[in-house]
Motif scaffolding. Structure first.
Motif, PDB file in Angstrom:
ATOM      1  N   GLU A 288      14.105   8.605  -3.743  1.00 38.73           N
ATOM      2  CA  GLU A 288      14.775   9.526  -2.816  1.00 38.73           C
ATOM      3  C   GLU A 288      13.774  10.339  -1.720  1.00 38.73           C
ATOM      4  N   MET A 289      14.279  10.853  -0.733  1.00 40.50           N
ATOM      5  CA  MET A 289      13.360  11.800   0.105  1.00 40.50           C
ATOM      6  C   MET A 289      14.304  12.370   0.970  1.00 40.50           C
ATOM      7  N   TYR A 290      14.139  13.641   1.476  1.00 39.13           N
ATOM      8  CA  TYR A 290      15.020  14.258   2.586  1.00 39.13           C
ATOM      9  C   TYR A 290      16.509  14.527   2.093  1.00 39.13           C
ATOM     10  N   GLY A 291      16.623  14.563   0.676  1.00 42.31           N
ATOM     11  CA  GLY A 291      17.955  14.741   0.228  1.00 42.31           C
ATOM     12  C   GLY A 291      18.761  13.682   0.230  1.00 42.31           C
ATOM     13  N   ARG A 292      18.372  12.402   0.853  1.00 40.21           N
ATOM     14  CA  ARG A 292      18.753  11.118   0.645  1.00 40.21           C
ATOM     15  C   ARG A 292      18.312  10.004  -0.429  1.00 40.21           C
ATOM     16  N   PRO A 293      19.100   9.601  -1.134  1.00 39.03           N
ATOM     17  CA  PRO A 293      18.822   8.560  -2.177  1.00 39.03           C
ATOM     18  C   PRO A 293      17.990   7.489  -1.824  1.00 39.03           C
ATOM     19  N   PHE A 294      18.027   7.003  -0.773  1.00 43.42           N
ATOM     20  CA  PHE A 294      16.947   6.031  -0.242  1.00 43.42           C
ATOM     21  C   PHE A 294      16.149   6.449   1.098  1.00 43.42           C
ATOM     22  N   GLY A 295      16.205   7.939   1.187  1.00 48.29           N
ATOM     23  CA  GLY A 295      15.443   8.299   2.262  1.00 48.29           C
ATOM     24  C   GLY A 295      13.911   7.873   2.466  1.00 48.29           C
ATOM     25  N   LYS A 296      13.292   7.657   1.311  1.00 46.86           N
ATOM     26  CA  LYS A 296      11.995   7.291   1.389  1.00 46.86           C
ATOM     27  C   LYS A 296      11.437   6.079   2.101  1.00 46.86           C
ATOM     28  N   SER A 297      10.491   6.285   2.747  1.00 42.12           N
ATOM     29  CA  SER A 297      10.015   4.888   3.357  1.00 42.12           C
ATOM     30  C   SER A 297       9.026   4.399   2.519  1.00 42.12           C
ATOM     31  N   LEU A 298       9.429   3.028   2.101  1.00 42.05           N
ATOM     32  CA  LEU A 298       8.360   2.395   1.040  1.00 42.05           C
ATOM     33  C   LEU A 298       7.270   1.489   1.451  1.00 42.05           C
ATOM     34  N   CYS A 299       7.321   1.674   2.917  1.00 39.87           N
ATOM     35  CA  CYS A 299       5.961   0.850   3.644  1.00 39.87           C
ATOM     36  C   CYS A 299       5.522   1.759   4.678  1.00 39.87           C
ATOM     37  N   HIS A 300       4.633   2.522   4.577  1.00 37.19           N
ATOM     38  CA  HIS A 300       4.127   3.799   5.206  1.00 37.19           C
ATOM     39  C   HIS A 300       2.585   3.690   5.412  1.00 37.19           C
ATOM     40  N   ALA A 301       2.147   3.870   6.578  1.00 36.24           N
ATOM     41  CA  ALA A 301       0.705   3.390   6.955  1.00 36.24           C
ATOM     42  C   ALA A 301      -0.080   4.336   6.228  1.00 36.24           C
ATOM     43  N   TRP A 302       0.338   5.639   6.034  1.00 34.57           N
ATOM     44  CA  TRP A 302      -0.801   6.452   5.371  1.00 34.57           C
ATOM     45  C   TRP A 302      -0.952   6.099   4.113  1.00 34.57           C
ATOM     46  N   GLY A 303      -0.057   5.359   3.459  1.00 33.07           N
ATOM     47  CA  GLY A 303      -0.403   4.754   1.999  1.00 33.07           C
ATOM     48  C   GLY A 303      -1.363   3.866   1.930  1.00 33.07           C
ATOM     49  N   ALA A 304      -2.058   3.188   3.050  1.00 34.48           N
ATOM     50  CA  ALA A 304      -3.089   2.071   3.022  1.00 34.48           C
ATOM     51  C   ALA A 304      -4.500   2.769   3.175  1.00 34.48           C
ATOM     52  N   SER A 305      -4.653   3.782   2.748  1.00 32.75           N
ATOM     53  CA  SER A 305      -6.137   4.584   2.846  1.00 32.75           C
ATOM     54  C   SER A 305      -7.201   4.135   1.960  1.00 32.75           C
ATOM     55  N   PRO A 306      -6.720   3.245   0.939  1.00 28.72           N
ATOM     56  CA  PRO A 306      -7.844   2.577   0.263  1.00 28.72           C
ATOM     57  C   PRO A 306      -8.873   1.783   1.100  1.00 28.72           C
ATOM     58  N   ILE A 307      -8.196   1.285   2.237  1.00 24.17           N
ATOM     59  CA  ILE A 307      -8.881   0.345   3.003  1.00 24.17           C
ATOM     60  C   ILE A 307     -10.470   1.156   3.505  1.00 24.17           C
ATOM     61  N   TYR A 308      -9.837   2.349   3.865  1.00 26.11           N
ATOM     62  CA  TYR A 308     -10.961   3.165   4.502  1.00 26.11           C
ATOM     63  C   TYR A 308     -11.721   4.001   3.546  1.00 26.11           C
ATOM     64  N   LEU A 309     -11.382   4.114   2.373  1.00 28.87           N
ATOM     65  CA  LEU A 309     -12.182   5.001   1.509  1.00 28.87           C
ATOM     66  C   LEU A 309     -13.000   4.005   0.811  1.00 28.87           C
ATOM     67  N   LEU A 310     -12.803   2.796   0.555  1.00 31.97           N
ATOM     68  CA  LEU A 310     -13.675   1.796  -0.073  1.00 31.97           C
ATOM     69  C   LEU A 310     -14.497   1.350   1.001  1.00 31.97           C
ATOM     70  N   GLY A 311     -14.238   1.188   2.400  1.00 34.16           N
ATOM     71  CA  GLY A 311     -15.095   0.875   3.303  1.00 34.16           C
ATOM     72  C   GLY A 311     -16.219   1.933   3.692  1.00 34.16           C
ATOM     73  N   LYS A 312     -15.868   3.267   3.746  1.00 33.89           N
ATOM     74  CA  LYS A 312     -16.555   4.063   4.262  1.00 33.89           C
ATOM     75  C   LYS A 312     -17.450   4.674   3.079  1.00 33.89           C
ATOM     76  N   TYR A 313     -17.011   4.977   1.801  1.00 37.43           N
ATOM     77  CA  TYR A 313     -17.336   5.588   0.846  1.00 37.43           C
ATOM     78  C   TYR A 313     -17.946   4.824  -0.393  1.00 37.43           C
ATOM     79  N   PHE A 314     -17.480   3.629  -0.595  1.00 34.27           N
ATOM     80  CA  PHE A 314     -18.083   2.645  -1.479  1.00 34.27           C
ATOM     81  C   PHE A 314     -18.936   1.639  -1.136  1.00 34.27           C
TER      82      PHE A 314
END
Lengths: 681, 681
Positions: free
Chosen positions: A559-585
């Motif tokens: 759910e999101m935005y009041g719609r049962p399938f409103g949520k995006s299950l592939c969202h760019a901002w979900g991919a941040s471990p790429i950045y965190l692992l590269g920059k801070y690990f």
């Protein structure tokens, strides 16, 4: 790109001003030829071609340029598509060294702009690697490859197909026969595809085939599942898809001793690639639009994975559009501000000042717009037409002057100061720097609550509230706006305080974890990565989501935005471990622009070992780090390796410098394999 | 329109910035329906349609709107063409009452703009009378009719055809057979068509016909003569043309006792119609572009002939383009200034304030641009990128601050003050009025030379020269900037002084003769019209020229810009007798906007009689005037008839008012036939 979204079959474009290309463009370049040269010409648009200002009749496909010093120019009109030219001779070729103008006739004499006597501004042409005369820019499409479903299941009215993981492209109906319709329901989840009444995207295809034929749909869609329902006597054999992808090479990498972290990294990479298209978009099901705040994170991930500058530039240009500025980027106040930060980051990672030099006037006009909307305290409050976004979070106040917006605003002014310097406007650089300083001190006067040990969330009618949220505080950490004492208070009283409302989007977890990394809390962050992103994997995610709240259950997650399938299950901002692992690990980041100098500060954060690559403008940096040793090699630049060790480490080369306490550094030269062993172990 | 010029076969577009339409437009209207209503929908572009904000799937061609209060909205994307919608139901139809936005999100609360809560500006939709669903706006073309040459003549390599007079359209080659090429050379004169090496326009057509076929060329051309040269064994029967025209009705008319004047009026009308196309353009051979100074005259002629508001509005919009302003209109300083005057004139003649209300923001931004370019004396000098045009005249100085530009600038500020008032910005009106007053007094301080009895031409480095030209002086007359004494001096020492360089373009003769008319020199002006325009007729003109210098001989008349046939022989600004005869001989002009009040001041200027019609917004005014009587009838408004007579005239109705001396007036009421006889005769 902004016009490919549909919602339940209805066209759903963006809700802000979109600008067109310049429809009449003049291109030119001066050549010195030692002999006459025949050139081949291809143009998208109506055009003329001139040698030394003299036009040649018609629309010639080849001409010969005489030997000597000559100016070749083309003027192209095209309303439907961007005016483009392709010239190919032995030495005379089109590339970004050609100069272009839309004949603004503006006379600007202080900066790096090239202006002729008539006051016309000439900029470098945009260019793309389309090297065949038949590669028409207007026909450009991303490549595709054929994918088949991995499974199918008969349902009441049709067949449910499963492609095994989140995917994106053009559905193909195979062997379709009969007269009537086929209804297609897409789902990022099985539940969504089977919900014919609530799935977010669908298609309805008219069939009139006396013999079986294949149909490929015109508009790409995002899905893992497809529920195909043939109606009224239509039959079909099966389905497949043309998977569409941007051919960006992975130049960065990360692998470590923790299998779950490795899986998170792989799914993050896949999420990043699905959303890295002609531009960096937010999500592939929804909105399929270019959003400045989302893109800002994609850029940063890109620097640690694909390091593709053209996609960064295209996205930044598309977001900004043209003058006049009539609204914030994407209508969101914070999104205008991220845009300034993105540009300076791009320079820092790429080392290329040309974007700043060409686009400084548009940076200035957007900043002028922001400055014109300050309140009597010099702060930004939401005015009519402004969307103060911050994050998706229930009950988040946008009232009054929100501290988070002012922190971004201050950083934007600092970015403007740096860019003004690069664009050769030193006086303007000073002005922006002064405005930034003034604003920063106002921020602390207004929002710092010494009892709370935090910047409070907002001020209403000029009076600070006592409400504390994480946003301004975590940005204040990695913007380095706090003194050491404030930092510690913020860390303990905000970032690590479970009573402060927690963040439920990967979007803001990006910055939250970045702030903690900046305070050397890698061990804590690794746990967070494993539980938060690992939590999505446990729920079967094949790409990372727009929002994930571990407290939710079952289909609540969709759910999101009041719609049962409103949520995006592939969202760019979900991919941040790429950045965190590269920059801070792995701990790699440029110090001077373009990695001319850089730092490597590996932090295992509890991992036994990790190994990875970080791309640099013309090469890469390879790191292996375990609890026993570090190996580093770089292709370019001068690096500083930071080593934390109770005893002086040993190295195969170079001089370890003791910084005091447990801290040592080693200077890294290019093309040298460094091996550092911890003496103590 | 700006991209249809060719020069010797090469594409020749404008050399200034051209703007695109908004490519993503939201349309809406609210309806109250007493019963459900089915509507038919046609859209140019990709679109969605919403009832009360809820989108309907797909691209429906018909939908039913439920009864009650409902908002119907469509959002349309179209890059290649202007987004357009067509809705047809019993009561629900598209028209200019629909509101549109490109989602600027600007919040403007002082003016007449409609803004919603999000700050979006809604303006009235542009509309056109395309009432069939198949009338696609993007496919709109002017009507054509078939014309045949009146004469042909065998020449060395082909046949020269003569269409009898200047004409414009698409050439047709009839019965063409063979393989090879046909070369086509166009001429406004016979000399030009036969000069294959120097004619301004030409075509080269590839033929591959095994049987005879007809070919109609894609791009219209201007010509009287066509020299057709088939090459390499191609044969053709004959030629014809599709004459293209804007279907504008003549609502005004003028006829008089002088046959030459009548012929001049007819040729002026033809010249006007040839250049009044989708927009008012300069000339049909060259440039075929929209120029603000040229158009300003076309508008004024239009008010006395066709009175077509849509063409005026289209032309003014096309000239202005969009923000940001980066250069003067057409790159010419004077042409930006004429644009302000044109808008106020349009309001005066049409009485419709809606254009001013919608476009006031663009008036303001163009004026802001002009104001930003003032010198230390508050005057406009040519800066880099500015073209100071004034007129085509040999040796005309553009150096320093030219008085003519300042006079136009002052008038523009006055026009802005009036428009600001209409657009409901009274404070801005005051500011513009003050700026105008300040500038006017500076103009007299700087340029008035009491010895010369004239405004001098220019000031260099703040010092006036003693060079006198007609330009500023004649504009000063009809702008009423002089006192009575100055007027008389200017008339005698400038306008009627043969030692002041004479004007050789119909363009500036327009204003020169207007100034003399404004000083009641109709008899002199009539002589000038007869000799100047009559002079062109004597040289065989079938339309009026870009330039005419009676001192030139033979083919010298065809030269311009250093090219033997460079001159345009059909130029809008050649048609000014339409305006002069209507406004200053019939003597009709609006006093209050839209002819709610107006004046009629017939002046025979030596004619025995004249008769004519002047269009008003919703009707016309008919006048007959001889040396014995005047007849007048008007459909609307309250008029004042000015009669000059030594004795009190007689009238069939109403009360003649004696103004003193030989001057009488009579109030004119609508729909009344007035007959006035001069008692003395």
């Amino acid at each position: 790109m902004q016009n490919r979204r549909t919602e339940r079959g209805a066209f759903f474009p963006v809700f802000w001003k979109t600008d067109s290309h310049y429809n009449l463009v003049d291109f030119h370049k001066v050549f010195d030829l030692s002999q006459p040269e025949e050139i081949t010409i291809a143009v998208e648009g109506t055009y003329n071609i001139k040698i030394d200002g003299k036009a040649i009749a018609g629309f010639p496909k080849t001409i010969t340029i005489p030997k000597g010093h000559h100016k070749l120019s083309l003027k192209v009109y095209n309303q439907a598509h961007v005016p483009t030219i392709y010239i190919n001779g032995r030495t005379v070729k089109t590339d970004s060294s050609w100069l272009v103008t839309f004949e603004d006739k503006e006379w600007i004499d202080q900066s790096g702009k090239v202006s002729d006597q008539s006051g016309t501004t000439w900029l470098n042409a945009g260019s793309a690697n389309l090297n065949e005369i038949t590669d028409l820019p207007s026909q450009y499409a991303l490549p595709v490859k054929l994918l088949k479903p991995v499974q199918s299941e008969i349902q009441q009215d049709g067949i449910l197909y499963d492609f095994g993981k989140e995917t994106f492209g053009f559905l193909k109906l195979l062997g379709v026969q009969g007269q009537g319709q086929v209804a297609i329901y897409y789902g990022e989840s099985k539940e969504e595809a089977l919900s014919t009444s609530h799935c977010e995207t669908l298609d309805q295809i008219e069939i009139q085939n006396s013999i079986p034929r294949d149909h490929t749909l015109n508009l790409s869609k995002a899905f893992r599942y497809v529920y195909v329902v043939p109606l009224n006597g239509v039959q079909l054999d099966s389905i497949a898809m043309d998977f569409e992808y941007a051919p960006l090479e992975d130049k960065g990498n990360f692998i470590c001793s923790d299998a779950q972290v490795n899986e998170i990294y792989e799914v993050a990479k896949y999420t990043f690639h699905l959303t890295a298209r002609e531009f960096f978009i937010d999500g592939i099901k929804r909105d399929r639009w270019i959003w400045s705040g989302d893109a800002n994170q994609s850029y940063l991930m890109n620097y640690y994975l694909t390091n593709d500058s053209p996609t960064v530039e295209r996205t930044m240009i598309a977001l900004r559009g043209k003058d006049p500025v009539t609204a914030h980027i994407n209508t969101i106040m914070d999104y205008s501000l991220y845009w300034f930060l993105s540009i300076y980051d791009y320079y820092r990672y790429s080392g290329d000042p040309s974007f700043i030099k060409q686009f400084y006037p548009r940076m200035k006009s957007l900043m002028k717009y922001c400055l014109s909307r300050r309140d009597q305290n010099g702060m930004l409050q939401g005015l009519a037409g402004d969307w103060v976004f911050i994050d998706w979070a229930e009950g988040l106040s946008k009232e009054g002057a929100v501290s988070f917006e002012q922190v971004l605003f201050a950083r934007s002014l600092e970015a403007m100061a740096l860019c003004a310097e690069i664009a050769n406007y030193p006086n303007e650089a000073l002005e922006y720097q002064e405005m930034a300083e003034t604003l920063k001190s106002k921020i602390f006067d207004m929002y710092w609550n010494s009892e709370k040990g935090a910047l409070v969330h907002n001020a209403i009618s000029g009076k600070p509230t006592d409400h504390v949220t994480r946003y301004a505080n975590m940005f204040g950490i990695f913007f380095d706006y706090f003194n050491e004492d404030q930092k510690l208070q913020v860390k303990n009283k905000v970032l690590l305080n479970a009573d402060v409302p927690k963040i439920v989007t990967p979007y803001m977890r990006f910055y939250e974890l970045e702030a903690l990394c900046a305070m050397n809390e890698q061990a804590y962050v690794l746990d967070q990565i494993k539980s938060y992103w690992g939590g999505m994997l446990e729920l079967g995610a094949t790409s990372f989501w727009e929002e994930y709240n571990p407290d939710k259950k079952g289909i609540e997650h969709l759910e999101m935005y009041g719609r049962p399938f409103g949520k995006s299950l592939c969202h760019a901002w979900g991919a941040s471990p790429i950045y965190l692992l590269g920059k801070y690990f792995l701990g790699v980041k440029p110090v001077n622009p373009g990695y001319t100098t850089y730092q490597v500060k590996p932090q295992l954060g509890g991992l036994q070992w990790m190994e990875g690559t970080v791309p640099t403008p013309n090469g890469q940096i390879n790191i292996y780090c375990s609890s026993k040793e570090i190996k580093v090699r770089a292709d370019e630049g001068i690096g500083t390796l930071y080593i934390n060790s109770v005893n002086k480490p040993k190295t195969n080369t170079g001089q370890i410098v003791h910084l005091g306490g447990d801290n040592y550094t080693l200077e890294l030269r290019p093309n040298t394999n460094y091996l550092i062993k911890y003496k103590a172990l």
